[in-house]
Design a protein around this motif. Structure first.
Motif, short mmCIF file in Angstrom:
data_model
loop_
_atom_site.label_atom_id
_atom_site.label_comp_id
_atom_site.label_asym_id
_atom_site.label_seq_id
_atom_site.Cartn_x
_atom_site.Cartn_y
_atom_site.Cartn_z
N HIS A 1 2.11 -9.76 -3.18
CA HIS A 1 2.95 -9.01 -2.26
C HIS A 1 2.11 -8.04 -1.43
N HIS A 2 2.64 -7.68 -0.28
CA HIS A 2 2.01 -6.69 0.58
C HIS A 2 2.02 -5.35 -0.15
N LEU A 3 0.84 -4.77 -0.34
CA LEU A 3 0.75 -3.50 -1.07
C LEU A 3 1.44 -2.38 -0.30
N GLN A 4 2.17 -1.55 -1.01
CA GLN A 4 2.99 -0.52 -0.38
C GLN A 4 2.27 0.83 -0.35
N LYS A 5 2.92 1.80 0.24
CA LYS A 5 2.35 3.12 0.47
C LYS A 5 1.84 3.76 -0.82
N ASP A 6 2.60 3.67 -1.91
CA ASP A 6 2.23 4.35 -3.16
C ASP A 6 0.91 3.85 -3.71
N PHE A 7 0.62 2.56 -3.54
CA PHE A 7 -0.63 2.02 -4.05
C PHE A 7 -1.82 2.76 -3.46
N PHE A 8 -1.78 3.02 -2.16
CA PHE A 8 -2.91 3.66 -1.49
C PHE A 8 -2.94 5.17 -1.74
N LEU A 9 -1.80 5.75 -2.12
CA LEU A 9 -1.77 7.17 -2.46
C LEU A 9 -2.45 7.43 -3.80
N TYR A 10 -2.38 6.46 -4.72
CA TYR A 10 -2.85 6.69 -6.08
C TYR A 10 -4.09 5.87 -6.45
N ASN A 11 -4.64 5.12 -5.51
CA ASN A 11 -5.85 4.34 -5.78
C ASN A 11 -6.89 4.61 -4.70
N ALA A 12 -8.09 4.92 -5.14
CA ALA A 12 -9.19 5.15 -4.19
C ALA A 12 -9.82 3.82 -3.80
N SER A 13 -10.39 3.76 -2.63
CA SER A 13 -11.06 2.54 -2.19
C SER A 13 -12.34 2.35 -3.00
N LYS A 14 -12.71 1.10 -3.24
CA LYS A 14 -13.94 0.77 -3.94
C LYS A 14 -15.13 0.69 -2.98
N ALA A 15 -14.86 0.43 -1.72
CA ALA A 15 -15.90 0.36 -0.69
C ALA A 15 -15.23 0.47 0.66
N ARG A 16 -16.00 0.78 1.69
CA ARG A 16 -15.44 0.88 3.04
C ARG A 16 -16.58 0.84 4.06
N SER A 17 -16.22 0.60 5.30
CA SER A 17 -17.22 0.65 6.37
C SER A 17 -17.74 2.08 6.47
#
Length: 555
Positions: A508-524
Motif C-alpha cells: 500500500h501507499h505509505l501514509q503520513k504517519d509512517f514518515f512522521l515516525y520513521n527516519a530515512s535510511k539514506a537520501r540525496s
C-alpha cells in the motif's frame, strides 16, 4: 532538514520524473519494463524509435531520385532555429558546406578531439562530452553513423542518433549551417573542410528545439544522451572512502570517466558562464573583424586552406606549474596498482584531450619513480616517454589536485571484457501532479507522503572479499524530462531530490504517519536544480521505498 542548492550551471532538461535504480549485485523493483530510460544499459544494439514519418534512408533515396538537396521542414534555416529569447543584431547566412569551401568532407582521418573548435554558444558542456565520446569508437559509430559523405550519393541530408528517455532517436537534418562572412558561427573543425562536429551540434540543437537551447549545461547530460548510461558525479573533496575501488570497477565495466579541476573563478570544464546572446554576437563580429585585419592581404574565399579561426575565442583554461590545467577535463583511461620499493602504489592514468600538456610531478613520463620499476611492469602499465597528453599520476596526487569526477556507467556488463558483471536494472516512470502527487520534500510532512513511491528490494550482499560488511551497493538516479526543449515556453528546472526509507511487506501507499515516525535510511546529499541527480548507496539487504520529490510542494 533538506535545503535547496542552486547548481552553478543548471539549465538542463525536464518535465515529470523518472526515478531509476542500478544496483550491484542484485536489486529488485516492483516495476520497470524494457522501454525504460536506461534499457540501453541492457542492450547496446536496440533499433531506433521511428519518430518521423519517413526514415533517413527513405528521405535520402527520394532526394537522389529527384536530384534535389534535402531541406528540413522541421528545423528551417532561419532565426526560429537559432534563438528564441531575442533577435540578434546581425543577419546570419545559412550555407551548405559546398558553399563554404571547395572540398568539404564529413570526417577526415577519423573523428577526434582535435576536430572540435567551439564558437561562443555556451555549449562547451556538449563539446566536452563529444571529446570523451571520440575515445570510444564503438559508441562514436552509434551516435555518428560513418556511412555519410559529401562525395558519394550526396543529397544534403545527414543523420545522428541520441538516447532519449527510453530509446535511440534518429535525428535527420539538412546540412545548411549558420555562417557570418563565410565562417561557421558555432562549432567548427580545426580543418576548415571537415563538418561532422558542426552537423552533430546542429542535430543536437534540433533535438532540443534551437541552438540557444544548448546554452549552459554540464557534460554528464550529453554523455547520457550519447550512451543511454547513468552518470555518477562526485565532488572529490567529499568523495567516498572507496573512491579508488569505484574508479577501478568503472574502468573494468568500460564506463566513460572524466575528471576536472575548477579554476579560482568557479568555472569548470563542462559548464559555461552565463552571458547575453546579443553581447556574444557583438563580440563575435568584433573578433571576426580583428582576425581579418590580421590577414588583410590574403583572400581565402572559397578555399580549403583558410585557417579555422575560432570566431570568439573561449580560453578559460589555466596551466599550473605542475603541468595540469584548471577549468579543463581529463579522460581517465586506466586505474592500476604497482609495487614501488616494496610497497603497493595506486596509480591513475589520465589523458589530456589536447594530445599534449602533461603532469610533470611524481609518476609522470620522465619521473625518477620509473627507474625503480622493472621493464615487464612498465610494459604492463604501457609506460611511454612521449608528449601525447597521456600520463600516470599517483591516486593521492589525483585526489589532491582534481576537484570533480564523473563516471558514465554504460552497461551492466562491460562492452569489451568477457566476464559479466552482475547488475540488475529497474526503471520506473512517473510524474508530480500539482495538488495530487507533488508533495515537496520532508520539510512538508503534511504533503510529503503524497509523492510517488517506488519499492526496492535488495536481496544479495556485495561479493567483495575485502569487505566484511553484509551490505548491498546500488545507485539511484532521478531525472526530470524535456525541460531544455521547453525552455522557450518559460520552463525551468525544478529543484529535486529523493529519500530512501526501510519498509516491510506492504504493497500500500505509505501514509503520513509512517514518515512522521520513521527516519530515512539514506537520501540525496542535497536538492538541486539539475536535469538528473544520481548517487551511490550501501545498505543492508532489506526492502526499501524511494520517494522522489521537488523541494517545494505543488510543482
Amino acid at each position: 532538514m533538506p535545503s535547496p542548492v542552486n547548481a552553478a550551471v543548471a539549465q538542463q532538461t525536464a518535465a515529470g520524473s523518472v526515478p531509476s535504480t542500478i544496483s550491484s549485485p542484485v536489486a529488485e523493483g516492483t516495476s520497470g519494463g524494457t522501454g525504460g530510460i536506461y534499457s540501453a544499459i541492457i542492450s547496446r544494439n536496440q533499433p531506433i524509435i521511428r519518430v518521423q514519418e519517413k526514415t533517413y534512408e527513405e528521405l535520402h533515396k527520394k532526394c537522389l531520385e529527384e536530384n534535389v538537396l534535402y531541406e528540413d521542414p522541421d528545423f528551417p534555416p532561419n532565426e526560429s532555429s537559432l534563438f528564441y529569447s531575442q533577435k540578434v543584431p546581425i543577419k546570419f547566412e545559412w550555407k551548405r558546406p559546398r558553399e563554404i569551401c571547395e572540398n568539404p568532407r564529413f570526417i577526415i582521418g577519423g573523428a577526434n578531439r582535435t576536430d572540435i573548435c567551439q564558437g561562443e554558444l555556451g555549449d562547451c558542456w556538449f563539446l566536452a562530452a563529444i571529446a570523451c565520446l571520440t575515445l570510444n569508437k564503438k559508441l562514436l559509430c552509434r551516435v555518428i553513423p560513418h556511412d555519410q559523405s559529401f562525395i558519394h550519393n550526396y543529397a544534403g541530408i545527414f543523420h545522428f542518433q541520441f538516447w532519449r528517455y527510453g530509446g535511440w532517436v534518429d535525428v535527420v537534418i539538412d546540412d545548411c549551417l549558420p555562417t557570418y562572412n563565410n565562417q561557421l558561427v558555432f562549432t567548427k573543425s580545426s580543418q576548415r573542410n571537415e563538418f561532422w562536429s558542426a552537423l552533430l551540434e546542429k542535430a543536437y540543437a534540433k533535438l532540443h528545439g534551437s541552438y540557444e537551447a544548448l546554452k549552459g549545461g554540464n557534460t554528464t547530460e550529453a554523455m547520457e544522451d550519447f550512451t543511454g548510461g547513468v552518470t555518477e558525479f562526485y565532488e572529490i573533496k567529499d568523495a567516498p572512502k572507496d573512491t579508488y575501488k569505484i574508479m577501478k570497477h568503472a574502468i573494468d565495466r568500460g564506463s566513460l570517466m572524466a575528471s576536472s579541476i575548477d579554476d579560482h573563478l568557479g568555472f569548470s570544464y563542462g559548464s559555461t558562464p552565463q552571458s547575453d546572446i546579443g553581447e556574444l554576437i557583438a563580440r563575435m563580429v568584433k573578433n571576426l573583424e580583428n582576425s581579418q585585419m590580421s590577414h588583410p592581404n590574403v583572400n581565402y574565399q572559397g578555399t580549403d586552406e583558410m585557417p579555422a579561426w575560432t570566431i570568439v575565442p573561449m580560453q578559460y583554461e589555466t596551466r599550473m606549474s605542475c603541468g595540469l590545467v584548471k577549468g579543463h577535463a581529463y579522460s581517465v583511461t586506466a586505474v592500476e596498482e604497482t609495487t614501488f620499493k616494496g610497497e603497493k602504489i595506486r596509480l591513475v592514468r589520465l589523458r589530456n584531450p589536447w594530445g599534449q600538456v602533461e603532469w610533470n610531478g611524481p609518476w609522470s613520463d620522465k619521473s625518477e619513480e620509473w627507474n625503480f620499476i622493472n621493464e615487464a611492469e612498465k610494459v604492463r602499465l604501457q609506460h611511454k616517454v612521449v608528449e601525447d597528453g597521456e600520463f600516470w599520476i599517483s591516486f593521492e596526487d589525483f585526489m589532491r589536485h582534481f576537484t570533480k569526477l564523473e563516471i558514465c556507467n554504460l552497461t551492466p556488463d562491460t562492452l569489451e571484457a568477457d566476464k559479466l558483471q552482475a547488475w540488475t536494472v529497474s526503471v520506473n516512470e512517473g510524474r508530480w501532479v500539482r495538488g495530487c502527487s507533488a508533495g515537496g520534500c520532508r520539510n512538508y510532512p503534511d504533503t510529503f507522503w503524497t509523492n510517488p513511491q517506488y519499492r526496492l528490494k535488495l536481496l544479495e550482499e556485495d561479493d567483495d572479499p575485502e569487505d566484511e560488511e553484509v551490505i548491498c551497493s546500488f545507485l539511484v538516479a532521478l531525472m526530470q524530462k524535456n525541460r531544455r526543449k521547453e525552455r522557450k515556453l518559460g520552463a525551468n528546472l525544478y529543484t529535486i531530490g529523493f529519500a530512501i526509507y526501510e519498509m516491510h511487506s506492504t504493497k500500500h501507499h505509505l501514509q503520513k504517519d509512517f514518515f512522521l515516525y520513521n527516519a530515512s535510511k539514506a537520501r540525496s546529499k542535497t536538492y538541486i536544480n539539475m536535469r538528473e541527480i544520481s548517487e551511490r548507496f550501501r545498505l543492508p539487504p532489506s526492502e526499501y521505498v524511494i520517494i522522489p520529490s521537488t523541494y517545494e510542494p505543488h510543482q
